[in-house]
Design an enzyme around this catalytic site. Structure first.
Site, PDB file in Angstrom:
ATOM      1  N   HIS A 117      52.230  69.130  34.132  1.00 15.94           N
ATOM      2  CA  HIS A 117      51.063  69.849  33.654  1.00 15.94           C
ATOM      3  C   HIS A 117      51.475  71.161  33.167  1.00 15.94           C
ATOM      4  O   HIS A 117      52.131  71.806  34.199  1.00 15.94           O
ATOM      5  CB  HIS A 117      49.983  69.643  34.363  1.00 15.94           C
ATOM      6  CG  HIS A 117      49.298  68.349  34.749  1.00 15.94           C
ATOM      7  ND1 HIS A 117      48.374  67.777  34.114  1.00 15.94           N
ATOM      8  CD2 HIS A 117      49.823  67.306  35.464  1.00 15.94           C
ATOM      9  CE1 HIS A 117      47.887  66.722  34.463  1.00 15.94           C
ATOM     10  NE2 HIS A 117      48.673  66.271  35.122  1.00 15.94           N
ATOM     11  N   TYR A 173      39.188  72.153  38.334  1.00 17.70           N
ATOM     12  CA  TYR A 173      38.576  72.780  39.467  1.00 17.70           C
ATOM     13  C   TYR A 173      37.078  73.381  39.072  1.00 17.70           C
ATOM     14  O   TYR A 173      36.861  73.856  38.092  1.00 17.70           O
ATOM     15  CB  TYR A 173      39.331  73.979  39.611  1.00 17.70           C
ATOM     16  CG  TYR A 173      40.707  73.762  40.615  1.00 17.70           C
ATOM     17  CD1 TYR A 173      41.685  73.437  40.033  1.00 17.70           C
ATOM     18  CD2 TYR A 173      40.584  73.894  42.119  1.00 17.70           C
ATOM     19  CE1 TYR A 173      42.828  73.029  40.568  1.00 17.70           C
ATOM     20  CE2 TYR A 173      41.942  73.627  42.664  1.00 17.70           C
ATOM     21  CZ  TYR A 173      42.811  73.319  41.886  1.00 17.70           C
ATOM     22  OH  TYR A 173      44.187  72.733  42.542  1.00 17.70           O
ATOM     23  N   PRO A 219      43.429  72.870  51.075  1.00 15.88           N
ATOM     24  CA  PRO A 219      44.135  72.621  49.945  1.00 15.88           C
ATOM     25  C   PRO A 219      43.826  72.745  48.779  1.00 15.88           C
ATOM     26  O   PRO A 219      44.211  72.668  47.593  1.00 15.88           O
ATOM     27  CB  PRO A 219      43.760  70.836  50.239  1.00 15.88           C
ATOM     28  CG  PRO A 219      42.708  70.695  51.155  1.00 15.88           C
ATOM     29  CD  PRO A 219      42.660  72.069  51.768  1.00 15.88           C
ATOM     30  N   LYS A 247      48.944  74.160  48.238  1.00 14.05           N
ATOM     31  CA  LYS A 247      50.153  74.842  48.683  1.00 14.05           C
ATOM     32  C   LYS A 247      50.862  74.229  49.920  1.00 14.05           C
ATOM     33  O   LYS A 247      51.971  74.303  50.371  1.00 14.05           O
ATOM     34  CB  LYS A 247      49.808  76.154  49.130  1.00 14.05           C
ATOM     35  CG  LYS A 247      49.571  77.429  48.076  1.00 14.05           C
ATOM     36  CD  LYS A 247      50.767  77.283  46.762  1.00 14.05           C
ATOM     37  CE  LYS A 247      50.313  77.654  45.604  1.00 14.05           C
ATOM     38  NZ  LYS A 247      51.362  77.082  44.709  1.00 14.05           N
ATOM     39  N   TYR A 250      49.770  79.638  41.169  1.00 14.09           N
ATOM     40  CA  TYR A 250      49.791  78.429  41.554  1.00 14.09           C
ATOM     41  C   TYR A 250      51.014  77.603  41.194  1.00 14.09           C
ATOM     42  O   TYR A 250      51.257  76.445  41.668  1.00 14.09           O
ATOM     43  CB  TYR A 250      48.408  77.858  40.242  1.00 14.09           C
ATOM     44  CG  TYR A 250      47.902  76.571  40.511  1.00 14.09           C
ATOM     45  CD1 TYR A 250      48.459  75.182  39.911  1.00 14.09           C
ATOM     46  CD2 TYR A 250      46.989  76.350  41.422  1.00 14.09           C
ATOM     47  CE1 TYR A 250      47.934  74.243  40.279  1.00 14.09           C
ATOM     48  CE2 TYR A 250      46.267  74.883  41.473  1.00 14.09           C
ATOM     49  CZ  TYR A 250      47.043  74.154  40.745  1.00 14.09           C
ATOM     50  OH  TYR A 250      46.501  72.759  41.211  1.00 14.09           O
TER      51      TYR A 250
HETATM   52  P1  FAS Z   1      53.456  66.430  58.202  1.00 16.55           P
HETATM   53  O1  FAS Z   1      52.307  66.604  59.092  1.00 16.55           O
HETATM   54  O2  FAS Z   1      53.483  65.725  56.863  1.00 16.55           O
HETATM   55  O3  FAS Z   1      54.504  65.513  58.999  1.00 16.55           O
HETATM   56  C1  FAS Z   1      54.506  65.546  60.069  1.00 16.55           C
HETATM   57  C2  FAS Z   1      55.473  64.304  60.772  1.00 16.55           C
HETATM   58  O4  FAS Z   1      55.653  64.631  62.378  1.00 16.55           O
HETATM   59  C3  FAS Z   1      54.446  63.222  60.906  1.00 16.55           C
HETATM   60  O5  FAS Z   1      54.996  62.125  60.190  1.00 16.55           O
HETATM   61  C4  FAS Z   1      54.099  62.844  62.282  1.00 16.55           C
HETATM   62  O6  FAS Z   1      53.993  61.537  62.648  1.00 16.55           O
HETATM   63  C5  FAS Z   1      55.431  63.481  63.027  1.00 16.55           C
HETATM   64  N1  FAS Z   1      55.086  63.577  64.537  1.00 16.55           N
HETATM   65  C6  FAS Z   1      54.270  64.644  64.828  1.00 16.55           C
HETATM   66  N2  FAS Z   1      54.362  64.593  66.312  1.00 16.55           N
HETATM   67  C7  FAS Z   1      55.736  64.058  66.747  1.00 16.55           C
HETATM   68  C8  FAS Z   1      56.340  63.740  67.603  1.00 16.55           C
HETATM   69  N3  FAS Z   1      56.023  64.545  68.965  1.00 16.55           N
HETATM   70  N4  FAS Z   1      57.624  63.273  67.587  1.00 16.55           N
HETATM   71  C9  FAS Z   1      57.833  62.915  66.417  1.00 16.55           C
HETATM   72  N5  FAS Z   1      57.388  62.817  65.262  1.00 16.55           N
HETATM   73  C10 FAS Z   1      56.051  63.523  65.465  1.00 16.55           C
HETATM   74  N6  FAS Z   1      48.759  69.557  50.943  1.00 16.55           N
HETATM   75  C11 FAS Z   1      48.449  69.817  49.479  1.00 16.55           C
HETATM   76  O7  FAS Z   1      49.159  70.645  49.086  1.00 16.55           O
HETATM   77  N7  FAS Z   1      47.373  69.324  48.916  1.00 16.55           N
HETATM   78  C12 FAS Z   1      46.363  68.506  49.478  1.00 16.55           C
HETATM   79  O8  FAS Z   1      45.584  67.989  48.787  1.00 16.55           O
HETATM   80  C13 FAS Z   1      46.462  68.185  50.976  1.00 16.55           C
HETATM   81  N8  FAS Z   1      45.761  67.174  51.358  1.00 16.55           N
HETATM   82  C14 FAS Z   1      45.923  66.899  52.688  1.00 16.55           C
HETATM   83  C15 FAS Z   1      44.979  66.039  53.493  1.00 16.55           C
HETATM   84  C16 FAS Z   1      45.367  65.876  54.678  1.00 16.55           C
HETATM   85  C17 FAS Z   1      44.376  64.941  55.473  1.00 16.55           C
HETATM   86  C18 FAS Z   1      46.089  66.435  55.475  1.00 16.55           C
HETATM   87  C19 FAS Z   1      46.231  66.178  57.181  1.00 16.55           C
HETATM   88  C20 FAS Z   1      46.973  67.486  54.937  1.00 16.55           C
HETATM   89  C21 FAS Z   1      46.858  67.612  53.585  1.00 16.55           C
HETATM   90  N9  FAS Z   1      47.709  68.444  52.874  1.00 16.55           N
HETATM   91  C22 FAS Z   1      47.837  68.905  51.636  1.00 16.55           C
HETATM   92  C23 FAS Z   1      48.758  69.153  53.626  1.00 16.55           C
HETATM   93  C24 FAS Z   1      49.998  68.275  53.587  1.00 16.55           C
HETATM   94  O9  FAS Z   1      50.384  67.653  52.591  1.00 16.55           O
HETATM   95  C25 FAS Z   1      50.792  69.051  54.253  1.00 16.55           C
HETATM   96  O10 FAS Z   1      50.994  70.359  54.056  1.00 16.55           O
HETATM   97  C26 FAS Z   1      52.271  68.328  54.533  1.00 16.55           C
HETATM   98  O11 FAS Z   1      52.103  67.236  54.824  1.00 16.55           O
HETATM   99  C27 FAS Z   1      53.228  68.968  55.399  1.00 16.55           C
HETATM  100  O12 FAS Z   1      54.308  68.442  55.546  1.00 16.55           O
HETATM  101  P2  FAS Z   1      55.200  68.501  57.159  1.00 16.55           P
HETATM  102  O13 FAS Z   1      55.142  70.005  57.591  1.00 16.55           O
HETATM  103  O14 FAS Z   1      56.403  67.753  56.941  1.00 16.55           O
HETATM  104  O15 FAS Z   1      54.145  67.758  58.046  1.00 16.55           O
HETATM  105  C1  PHB Z   2      45.559  66.169  44.982  1.00 18.13           C
HETATM  106  O1  PHB Z   2      45.932  65.642  43.753  1.00 18.13           O
HETATM  107  O2  PHB Z   2      45.439  65.522  45.998  1.00 18.13           O
HETATM  108  C2  PHB Z   2      45.129  67.740  45.039  1.00 18.13           C
HETATM  109  C3  PHB Z   2      45.422  68.503  43.696  1.00 18.13           C
HETATM  110  C4  PHB Z   2      45.264  69.768  43.722  1.00 18.13           C
HETATM  111  C5  PHB Z   2      44.659  70.586  45.068  1.00 18.13           C
HETATM  112  C6  PHB Z   2      44.498  69.592  46.023  1.00 18.13           C
HETATM  113  C7  PHB Z   2      44.830  68.189  46.131  1.00 18.13           C
HETATM  114  O3  PHB Z   2      44.438  71.863  45.025  1.00 18.13           O
END
Ligand code: FAS
Ligand code: PHB
Length: 391
Positions: free
Chosen positions: A72, A201, A293, A297, A385
């Site tokens: 995009h 948005y 979110p 970022k 962004y």
């Molecule tokens: P993660 O949380 O992805 O990964 C951590 C890993 O460590 C997991 O697989 C977990 O199982 C593992 N772990 C935990 N404890 C452990 C232990 N004791 N031993 C071994 N392994 C262990 N970001 C966006 O930019 N846009 C979004 O729309 C968005 N939506 C989100 C929705 C939700 C519900 C959540 C929770 C987050 C969202 N995020 C979003 C943010 C998300 O994408 C994170 O920024 C991203 O997953 C970060 O990646 P990691 O730092 O790798 O952590």
């Molecule tokens: C998504 O596609 O999940 C998404 C995109 C933009 C955002 C948050 C989530 O700011």
């Protein structure tokens, strides 16, 4: 077991770090507490900024991104029944974002790491980190019912917000900064073609809504709901009716509907822990910081942290230099706080607080007018962004 870098967590941060280190000839072992299927199917982020696109390409982890990603050159902002496009090509030349779900990024990185023989241990739960203050830290972990030890030169906590690594740092040596928001997101996946070309948005009298997508036939949408909302209280019709209200615009545009296949409520929080290092243990990604979110970022910050850390650990392995390692936390935190500010700004500009006053309503509308007037405010939005350069 023994390795140079012990990585806790197979999310985007841990998996990309493992790939970059392996390609640089640095031994690492990755411990993941959940099974592979769980990690690969967990619905999360969807938008990758330019610096993440560049990092995945540099790491040779871009095949699915470049073949399946939806690139995009702008986003759409809607308020007071009017729509405006933020044109990245004009405001941030050469920079794009791509809709490419985190699930696909994780799946590709797992496949590449396993194909290259990188030791990724699933259902291996790190229980504690010992000796981070010394030169030979140890990760005590449980795998296949056995207590085991991974002896390392360095440990990297990529275990997310609820992981154990951040808790390894003594409270007296860490500072945390946090804000909880008085609202959440109700997120849905729906089997219906997106009703918009770019991410949309929307600010409305009832609160925020976001129209994203996962493919030409699957849409991802979010709407602001009160904290503690039960997704079960929102049936498909109520969700589509409310989204239609919030996206309402003069003209003949309408929101197409389809069967909702997934629903979840996502709380909103800003959080940073400083420093992102404790002796020979480093924190990266959600283990160190989280953002609401709205600014898309979270995943992108995780990638930026491990790009900086991979360079630092590779330099140490090659010639013992510690300059980049010693600079890691400050280098990352400069960019983290930029993204924290942008995510807070986007969140507070688009969402209506429960007790928001008419004066604050007008301030939001004034801010939205500035963002869509095409001047410096729009340029700053496009700059943030599409992603700031990685330090
Ligand atoms: P993660 O949380 O992805 O990964 C951590 C890993 O460590 C997991 O697989 C977990 O199982 C593992 N772990 C935990 N404890 C452990 C232990 N004791 N031993 C071994 N392994 C262990 N970001 C966006 O930019 N846009 C979004 O729309 C968005 N939506 C989100 C929705 C939700 C519900 C959540 C929770 C987050 C969202 N995020 C979003 C943010 C998300 O994408 C994170 O920024 C991203 O997953 C970060 O990646 P990691 O730092 O790798 O952590
Ligand atoms: C998504 O596609 O999940 C998404 C995109 C933009 C955002 C948050 C989530 O700011």
């Amino acid at each position: 077991m023994r390795t140079t870098v012990g990585i806790i967590g197979a999310g985007p941060a841990g998996l990309l770090l493992a790939r970059m280190l392996h390609r640089a000839g640095v031994d690492c072992v990755l411990l993941e507490s959940r099974d592979r299927a769980y990690v690969e199917e967990r619905q999360r982020a969807g938008t990758l900024e330019q610096s993440t696109i560049d990092a995945l390409r540099a790491a040779g982890a871009h095949e699915r991104l470049d073949s399946e990603g939806m690139f995009h050159d702008g986003i759409e902002i809607r308020f007071a029944r009017r729509s405006h496009r933020i044109d990245f090509a004009a405001l941030a030349p050469g920079r794009q974002v791509v809709i490419h779900p985190q699930t696909k990024v994780v799946q590709e990185l797992i496949a590449l790491n396993l194909a290259d023989g990188v030791p990724v241990l699933f259902e291996a739960r790190a229980d504690r980190v010992e000796g981070a203050e010394g030169d030979h830290p140890v990760i005590r972990f449980t795998h296949e019912g056995r207590q085991r030890a991974l002896h390392c030169d360095f440990v990297v906590g990529c275990d997310g917000f609820h992981g154990i690594s951040r808790r390894t740092v003594p409270d007296a040596l860490t500072r945390t900064f946090s804000r909880r928001y008085p609202y959440s997101w109700l997120g849905i996946l729906a089997d219906v073609a997106p009703s918009c070309t770019d991410l949309l948005y929307a600010h409305s009298p009832n609160g925020f809504a976001l129209h994203s997508m996962r493919s030409s036939t699957v849409s991802r949408l979010y709407l602001q709901v009160p904290n503690g909302t039960d997704p079960g209280d929102w049936d498909d019709e109520r969700i589509w009716d409310e989204l239609s209200f919030r996206f309402a615009v003069d003209g003949d545009w309408k929101l197409d509907r389809g069967p909702i296949t997934a629903k979840s409520v996502i709380p909103m929080q800003s959080f940073v822990t400083e420093p992102m290092r404790h002796g020979r243990m480093f924190l990266a990604g959600d283990a160190a910081h989280i953002v609401p979110p709205t600014g898309a970022k979270g995943l992108n910050l995780a990638v930026a942290d491990v790009v900086v850390l991979a360079r630092a650990l590779t330099a140490w392995t090659e010639d013992g230099s510690t300059e980049l390692i010693d600079a890691y936390s400050d280098t990352c935190l400069r960019r983290v706080w930029q993204a924290e500010h942008f995510s807070w700004f986007m969140t507070t500009t688009f969402h209506r607080e429960p007790d928001q006053t008419p004066f604050e309503d007008r301030l939001q509308l004034t801010q939205l007018e500035r963002l869509t007037a095409g001047g410096p405010a729009a340029a700053e939005l496009a700059d943030n962004y599409t992603g700031l350069p990685i330090g």
